[in-house]
Design a protein around this motif. Sequence first.
Motif, PDB file in Angstrom:
ATOM      1  N   TRP A  74       1.226  -3.267  -7.496  1.00  0.00           N
ATOM      2  CA  TRP A  74       1.755  -3.153  -8.863  1.00  0.00           C
ATOM      3  C   TRP A  74       0.625  -3.169  -9.880  1.00  0.00           C
ATOM      4  O   TRP A  74      -0.262  -4.021  -9.837  1.00  0.00           O
ATOM      5  N   GLU A  78       0.261   2.254 -12.879  1.00  0.00           N
ATOM      6  CA  GLU A  78       1.283   2.893 -12.032  1.00  0.00           C
ATOM      7  C   GLU A  78       2.029   1.811 -11.267  1.00  0.00           C
ATOM      8  O   GLU A  78       1.410   0.946 -10.649  1.00  0.00           O
ATOM      9  N   TRP A  79       3.333   1.873 -11.324  1.00  0.00           N
ATOM     10  CA  TRP A  79       4.156   0.869 -10.663  1.00  0.00           C
ATOM     11  C   TRP A  79       5.396   1.516 -10.054  1.00  0.00           C
ATOM     12  O   TRP A  79       5.837   2.579 -10.486  1.00  0.00           O
ATOM     13  N   ARG A  80       5.914   0.846  -9.036  1.00  0.00           N
ATOM     14  CA  ARG A  80       7.171   1.252  -8.391  1.00  0.00           C
ATOM     15  C   ARG A  80       8.050   0.018  -8.271  1.00  0.00           C
ATOM     16  O   ARG A  80       7.658  -0.945  -7.610  1.00  0.00           O
ATOM     17  N   HIS A  98       9.910   4.620 -10.743  1.00  0.00           N
ATOM     18  CA  HIS A  98       8.460   4.855 -10.654  1.00  0.00           C
ATOM     19  C   HIS A  98       7.940   5.226 -12.031  1.00  0.00           C
ATOM     20  O   HIS A  98       8.454   6.142 -12.672  1.00  0.00           O
ATOM     21  N   TRP A 100       4.187   5.887 -14.319  1.00  0.00           N
ATOM     22  CA  TRP A 100       2.743   6.100 -14.275  1.00  0.00           C
ATOM     23  C   TRP A 100       2.274   6.374 -15.708  1.00  0.00           C
ATOM     24  O   TRP A 100       2.883   7.140 -16.441  1.00  0.00           O
ATOM     25  N   ASP A 101       1.188   5.690 -16.108  1.00  0.00           N
ATOM     26  CA  ASP A 101       0.709   5.774 -17.498  1.00  0.00           C
ATOM     27  C   ASP A 101       1.879   5.601 -18.460  1.00  0.00           C
ATOM     28  O   ASP A 101       1.959   6.266 -19.497  1.00  0.00           O
TER      29      ASP A 101
END
Length: 213
Positions: A74, A78-80, A98, A100-101
Motif C-alpha cells: 500500500w 498506488e493502492w489496491r 484501485h 494510482w496517483d
Amino acid sequence: MLVDLWPLYALTVTTPRLQLRLPREEEIAALAELAGGGVHRPGERPFMSPWTVGSPADRARTVLRDHWQYLATWDVAEWRLGLGVFREGTPIGLVTLHGWDFPVIRQVSTWSWLGVAHHGQGYGTEARAGLLTLAFDHLGATAALTGAFQDNHASLGVSRKLGYEPDGISVDARDGQAVVSDRLRLTVERWRERPHPPATVGGLDACRALFGL
C-alpha cells in the motif's frame, strides 16, 4: 490495537443487503476457500489473469497472496483496496478498488468476483455500487474505469446498469490468441444523475491520509 496502526480495518461500506470491509485473517481464509470452490461456470474465462484455471487450492492461494500483497505494498502513489463482501456475516466475494496517483488524477478502477453460488441475485451490482459510493461520494473520484471481455455479459450488464459508458476497446494476448475487451467509464456527473443502490460509509476519517487526502 491493529485498527489503530492500520485504520483501513475500521472502514466499512454498508448497502441494503451487504457489508464491504477489509477481511481479518480467518475471514480471508474463508474467502480463499470460497474462491477455491469456483467463481464462474466451467468453461468460462472472464479474467485476463489465469488465476481461476488451476486447482481449488491454487485459486485459494492466489486470493491469499493478493490480499497480503495489497496490504504490504500500500502506498499513496498506488493502492489496491480489497474488501470482502459479506451477506449477514458470511463472505460471498471480494471487490477491489484501485487508485494510482489518486490525489492528482482522481480516477479509480474496479474488479470483483463472487462465489458461483451467489451469482444472479443482484449482489454484484449492489457491491459495485457500494464501492463506487466510497470512490465518488467520499474519496472525491471523478471517474471510475472498468473493462470486460465482450462475451462477459454479466460484468458488462452490471456496468451498464450503473451508468458506465463505452470508452473504447483493448486488445490483449491470452493463451496465444488476441482477445478484445470493452473498456467502460463512469463519470461522477453520470453517477449522481442515475439511480443506484444506497450505501453508507463508516470509519473513513482515520484513513484519509492513506489515500493521500
